[in-house]
Design a protein around this motif. Structure first.
Motif, PDB file in Angstrom:
ATOM      1  N   ASP A 194       7.224   0.426  28.201  1.00 18.66           N
ATOM      2  CA  ASP A 194       8.231   0.762  27.198  1.00 18.66           C
ATOM      3  C   ASP A 194       7.543   1.342  25.976  1.00 18.66           C
ATOM      4  OD1 ASP A 194      10.920  -1.166  25.622  1.00 18.66           O
ATOM      5  OD2 ASP A 194      10.271   0.899  25.350  1.00 18.66           O
ATOM      6  N   ASP A 195       7.876   2.580  25.618  1.00 20.73           N
ATOM      7  CA  ASP A 195       7.262   3.199  24.444  1.00 20.73           C
ATOM      8  C   ASP A 195       7.424   2.341  23.217  1.00 20.73           C
ATOM      9  OD1 ASP A 195       8.048   6.654  25.266  1.00 20.73           O
ATOM     10  OD2 ASP A 195       6.394   5.342  25.849  1.00 20.73           O
ATOM     11  N   ASP A 196       8.519   1.580  23.178  1.00 17.40           N
ATOM     12  CA  ASP A 196       8.817   0.765  22.007  1.00 17.40           C
ATOM     13  C   ASP A 196       7.830  -0.385  21.852  1.00 17.40           C
ATOM     14  OD1 ASP A 196      10.512   0.232  19.803  1.00 17.40           O
ATOM     15  OD2 ASP A 196      11.450  -1.398  20.931  1.00 17.40           O
ATOM     16  N   LYS A 197       7.080  -0.702  22.953  1.00 19.95           N
ATOM     17  CA  LYS A 197       6.155  -1.823  22.902  1.00 19.95           C
ATOM     18  C   LYS A 197       4.710  -1.361  22.768  1.00 19.95           C
ATOM     19  CE  LYS A 197       6.732  -5.297  25.601  1.00 19.95           C
ATOM     20  NZ  LYS A 197       6.809  -6.140  26.770  1.00 19.95           N
ATOM     21  N   ARG A 198       4.495  -0.048  22.548  1.00 18.36           N
ATOM     22  CA  ARG A 198       3.138   0.451  22.458  1.00 18.36           C
ATOM     23  C   ARG A 198       2.730   0.787  21.046  1.00 18.36           C
ATOM     24  NH1 ARG A 198       2.071   5.276  25.110  1.00 18.36           N
ATOM     25  NH2 ARG A 198       4.217   5.900  24.741  1.00 18.36           N
ATOM     26  N   GLY A 199       3.630   0.576  20.104  1.00 14.80           N
ATOM     27  CA  GLY A 199       3.312   0.975  18.762  1.00 14.80           C
ATOM     28  C   GLY A 199       3.317   2.474  18.608  1.00 14.80           C
ATOM     29  N   GLY A 200       3.982   3.197  19.562  1.00 13.67           N
ATOM     30  CA  GLY A 200       4.007   4.647  19.518  1.00 13.67           C
ATOM     31  C   GLY A 200       4.775   5.139  18.303  1.00 13.67           C
ATOM     32  N   PRO A 235      16.985   1.679  29.486  1.00 15.32           N
ATOM     33  CA  PRO A 235      16.871   0.408  30.219  1.00 15.32           C
ATOM     34  C   PRO A 235      16.010   0.590  31.464  1.00 15.32           C
ATOM     35  CG  PRO A 235      19.159   0.934  29.682  1.00 15.32           C
ATOM     36  CD  PRO A 235      18.370   2.165  29.394  1.00 15.32           C
ATOM     37  N   ILE A 236      15.512  -0.504  31.985  1.00 13.31           N
ATOM     38  CA  ILE A 236      14.693  -0.495  33.185  1.00 13.31           C
ATOM     39  C   ILE A 236      15.539  -0.915  34.380  1.00 13.31           C
ATOM     40  CG2 ILE A 236      12.660  -1.475  34.321  1.00 13.31           C
ATOM     41  CD1 ILE A 236      12.028   0.309  31.950  1.00 13.31           C
ATOM     42  N   VAL A 237      15.439  -0.137  35.469  1.00 13.06           N
ATOM     43  CA  VAL A 237      16.081  -0.517  36.716  1.00 13.06           C
ATOM     44  C   VAL A 237      15.005  -0.734  37.769  1.00 13.06           C
ATOM     45  CG1 VAL A 237      18.253   0.673  36.224  1.00 13.06           C
ATOM     46  CG2 VAL A 237      16.424   1.882  37.440  1.00 13.06           C
ATOM     47  N   SER A 238      15.282  -1.624  38.692  1.00 13.70           N
ATOM     48  CA  SER A 238      14.358  -1.890  39.795  1.00 13.70           C
ATOM     49  C   SER A 238      14.940  -1.299  41.075  1.00 13.70           C
ATOM     50  CB  SER A 238      14.140  -3.392  39.968  1.00 13.70           C
ATOM     51  OG  SER A 238      13.571  -3.952  38.810  1.00 13.70           O
ATOM     52  N   PHE A 239      14.087  -0.611  41.821  1.00 10.91           N
ATOM     53  CA  PHE A 239      14.502   0.051  43.067  1.00 10.91           C
ATOM     54  C   PHE A 239      13.694  -0.513  44.221  1.00 10.91           C
ATOM     55  CE2 PHE A 239      14.467   3.383  46.258  1.00 10.91           C
ATOM     56  CZ  PHE A 239      15.767   3.859  46.244  1.00 10.91           C
ATOM     57  N   GLU A 240      14.367  -0.890  45.278  1.00 11.06           N
ATOM     58  CA  GLU A 240      13.690  -1.454  46.442  1.00 11.06           C
ATOM     59  C   GLU A 240      14.137  -0.715  47.696  1.00 11.06           C
ATOM     60  OE1 GLU A 240      12.965  -5.760  48.633  1.00 11.06           O
ATOM     61  OE2 GLU A 240      13.573  -5.679  46.532  1.00 11.06           O
ATOM     62  N   GLU A 241      13.277   0.151  48.172  1.00 10.00           N
ATOM     63  CA  GLU A 241      13.473   0.939  49.394  1.00 10.00           C
ATOM     64  C   GLU A 241      14.691   1.854  49.317  1.00 10.00           C
ATOM     65  OE1 GLU A 241      13.332  -1.489  52.889  1.00 10.00           O
ATOM     66  OE2 GLU A 241      11.200  -1.963  52.600  1.00 10.00           O
ATOM     67  N   ASP A 242      15.895   1.282  49.350  1.00 12.31           N
ATOM     68  CA  ASP A 242      17.085   2.134  49.405  1.00 12.31           C
ATOM     69  C   ASP A 242      18.230   1.637  48.522  1.00 12.31           C
ATOM     70  OD1 ASP A 242      17.756  -0.133  50.768  1.00 12.31           O
ATOM     71  OD2 ASP A 242      18.411   0.863  52.613  1.00 12.31           O
ATOM     72  N   HIS A 243      17.912   0.708  47.594  1.00 12.91           N
ATOM     73  CA  HIS A 243      18.981   0.215  46.722  1.00 12.91           C
ATOM     74  C   HIS A 243      18.393  -0.329  45.426  1.00 12.91           C
ATOM     75  CE1 HIS A 243      17.572  -3.395  48.784  1.00 12.91           C
ATOM     76  NE2 HIS A 243      18.100  -4.113  47.810  1.00 12.91           N
ATOM     77  N   LEU A 244      19.238  -0.413  44.409  1.00 15.87           N
ATOM     78  CA  LEU A 244      18.840  -0.957  43.118  1.00 15.87           C
ATOM     79  C   LEU A 244      19.008  -2.468  43.131  1.00 15.87           C
ATOM     80  CD1 LEU A 244      20.535   1.656  40.760  1.00 15.87           C
ATOM     81  CD2 LEU A 244      18.180   1.621  41.584  1.00 15.87           C
ATOM     82  N   THR A 245      18.030  -3.163  42.607  1.00 12.40           N
ATOM     83  CA  THR A 245      18.060  -4.618  42.657  1.00 12.40           C
ATOM     84  C   THR A 245      18.218  -5.282  41.304  1.00 12.40           C
ATOM     85  OG1 THR A 245      15.643  -4.723  42.514  1.00 12.40           O
ATOM     86  CG2 THR A 245      16.620  -4.631  44.733  1.00 12.40           C
TER      87      THR A 245
END
Length: 319
Positions: A304-310, A69-79
């Protein structure tokens, strides 16, 4: 492995589903050259009116370490936390026509249980047809229309749209298993394999998504609009052509692909026996072409590797 009942959760107060709708299956993963399927899933989620009917369990079906999964990080916390999604939805096309859409990642686990669940949904909802699309990398030129191999039980579609009919063995996907089970159950199912230029297979190639969209419209009578995609594809192809035209070796290799393609298609239309669509002799490799196109193609990465046709296997045409 969780029991079948835990593979999905029915959405409370989900939409009422009319009987007799077409079912469209879009699963990303092992065979998504050119991001054909993932691009179409993005289009469906962004542009179509869809309401989930059932949400499949990531804990039961997904290998998180392979597709994180993708997480977003902003300076000092996950958003934000963005898990993968696999859903069965009631969707509507550009004209408001309803259809069923199974879209998301290809399950890593429990294929038999997953396919049994989808067949039960199809039976209960009395689906009229089943259509799925995936894409593989092939040594074909980007200057010619994207061809397809068509499988399933709808002989009219196979006769009209299948440009290559091999006798081969390839690694299966969950989509293949679904087609196999649906065909055994007597369903009207069609599977379209898009043949994507091998040197563009690891990019987000707009023409691949447009081709996937076109094949689904052909099989179902649904209507989708792709004006933005077509404009994006014009810009994409212009830049690829610029790179090719500026390099004589590249131009020569692409011309060789064109000659093989044209000879094969002429043989098909003339009803004569032709050599294989593609041969090993003097065939440019994906690396040879991709190295020359790297400057442009590298500007189109996918998170995402899954979206590159890898992970697309070598073409069975050259084996």
């Amino acid at each position: 492995m969780p029991p079948l009942g835990d593979l999905y959760e029915r959405v409370a107060n989900g939409p009422a589903v009319p009987a007799g709708l077409p079912l469209v299956i879009l699963l990303t993963g092992f065979t998504d050259a050119g991001s054909a399927v993932s691009g179409l899933i993005d289009y469906a989620r962004d542009e179509l009116d869809s309401a989930p009917i059932a949400i499949f369990s990531n804990d039961a079906l997904l290998d998180y370490r392979a597709r994180r999964p993708i997480v977003s990080f902003e300076e000092d916390h996950l958003t934000d936390y963005q898990p993968q999604r696999l859903e069965l939805s009631l969707s509507r096309d550009a004209l408001g026509q309803p259809f069923l859409l199974l879209a998301g990642y290809e399950p890593d686990f429990a294929w038999d249980a997953f396919s049994a669940a989808i067949l039960r949904f199809a039976d209960v909802l009395e689906v009229s047809t089943v259509t799925w699309v995936h894409a593989i990398s092939m040594p074909v030129p980007h200057t010619r229309p994207i061809g397809t191999t068509v499988s399933g039980t709808r002989e009219d579609l196979t006769a009209a749209h299948s440009v290559w009919r091999p006798h081969t063995q390839v690694p299966a996907t969950a989509g293949h298993l679904l087609e196999y089970r649906f065909a055994a159950a007597g369903a009207r199912i069609s599977g379209f394999v898009l043949l994507i230029p091998h040197y563009l297979a690891d990019t987000e190639y707009p023409a691949a998504t447009i081709a996937a969209m076109d094949r689904i419209m052909t099989a179902t009578g649904l209507v989708f609009t792709a004006d933005d995609l077509r404009e994006e594809n014009r810009e994409y192809i212009a830049k690829v052509d610029e790179q090719v035209e500026g390099n004589e070796e590249l131009s020569r290799m692409v011309r060789g692909l064109e000659e093989r393609y044209d000879a094969y298609m002429a043989g098909m239309s003339g009803g004569v026996v032709t050599p294989p669509l593609l041969e090993d002799a003097d065939l440019p490799s994906a690396d040879e072409l991709a190295a020359e196109l790297e400057r442009y193609l590298a500007s189109r990465p996918s998170p995402d590797d899954d979206k590159r046709g890898g992970g697309v296997p070598p073409s069975p045409l050259t084996e």
